[in-house]
Design a protein around this motif. Structure first.
Motif: not given
Length: 297
Positions: A188, A191-192, A194, A218-220, A222
């Protein structure tokens, strides 16, 4: 209708499918002006408008829809019978269509297909790169390729690759000012990169496993892509962590351009399977492909 007018119906079918004279012409391999000219002639002979034309689109009128409902299945039956007659030959021939992800095409499929095509010069193969769970019957595909845990019950699967491990990776430049995560909860703070699932439109949750513990995280980040190769490239550029097939990341891990992250949480999935409808008869060409692609052959 005279036989020479059968091509008029083929043009109508192509325009109705593509909703464009230009795309229909490309599909049929004829000049751009020919479909419009052909269908105007057909309308004149029948005395009824079949299409509605605007500057931006083409749509099928009621008379055209009625004609297509009767005619289109007949042409499909003819194409099917011609294909079956071709398959009576001892030499595998004809075109076979396969839908698969780009990773499946590059890794298990193409190396073996290259050998098959060299051995059988009359055999044609169309490969369509697609991440959706395509209905191969509706899409008129002979085969689909997906991971073993994504297959439906109404298909006949054949394993064509070993189990596939997914890896979390990141570039050394990404970790220049960051600590490497040690647990799924640490993701969390990173930077992952997606992946957008094409079927439902939502973002793919990273499926992780350590011993008996399984997590969908569930990753977040940009960046969002709908292709796995773009995700790898973004990770190589230091734009975040990526969750990708280990065999795709392996050359970069070996060279040091990517670093392994949380390796104890990497998950292994059932390998790629070739599947086809169990409601259709397999042709000789299909049997040749199945035998050649089967894992362990």
């Amino acid at each position: 209708m005279p036989r020479e007018h059968y091509s008029d119906l083929l043009a109508l079918m192509a325009v109705a499918k593509e909703r464009s004279f230009t795309r229909a012409a490309a599909r049929l391999g004829i000049s751009q002006s020919m479909p419009s000219h052909t269908i105007r002639g057909l309308e004149a002979r029948l005395g009824v408008r079949l299409l509605t034309r605007t500057t931006r689109s083409v749509s099928v009128k009621e008379a055209g829809e009625r004609l297509l409902r009767v005619v289109a299945p007949r042409f499909k039956d003819i194409e099917s019978e011609l294909r079956h007659v071709t398959e009576l030959s001892e030499t595998p021939a004809g075109a076979r269509r396969i839908t698969a992800t780009e990773h499946a095409i590059d890794m298990p499929l193409w190396p073996k297909l290259a050998e098959i095509l060299s051995a059988y010069p009359k055999l044609k193969v169309e490969l369509s790169s697609d991440y959706t769970l395509t209905d191969i019957v509706q899409g008129r595909y002979d085969f689909g390729v997906r991971l073993g845990d994504g297959l439906t019950r109404d298909s006949s699967p054949v394993r064509i690759a070993p189990d596939l491990q997914f890896a979390i990776v990141g570039a050394p430049s990404y970790f220049a000012a960051r600590a490497m995560p040690a647990s799924p909860q640490d993701l969390t703070n990173h930077e992952c990169i997606n992946f957008r699932l094409p079927t439902r439109g939502n973002l793919y949750a990273w499926e992780l496993k350590k011993g008996q513990s399984e997590l969908n995280v569930r990753v977040e980040g940009r960046l969002v892509f709908n292709g796995i190769y773009q995700i790898v490239n973004a990770a190589l550029s230091g734009h975040g962590l990526a969750y990708v097939p280990e065999d795709l990341a392996r050359p970069h891990l070996e060279s040091g351009r990517l670093l392994p992250v949380m390796k104890s949480w990497w998950r292994t999935f059932p390998g790629y399977h070739l599947y086809y409808s169990n409601q259709r008869e397999t042709s000789r060409a299909m049997r040749v492909l199945i035998k050649a692609l089967r894992y362990g052959e």
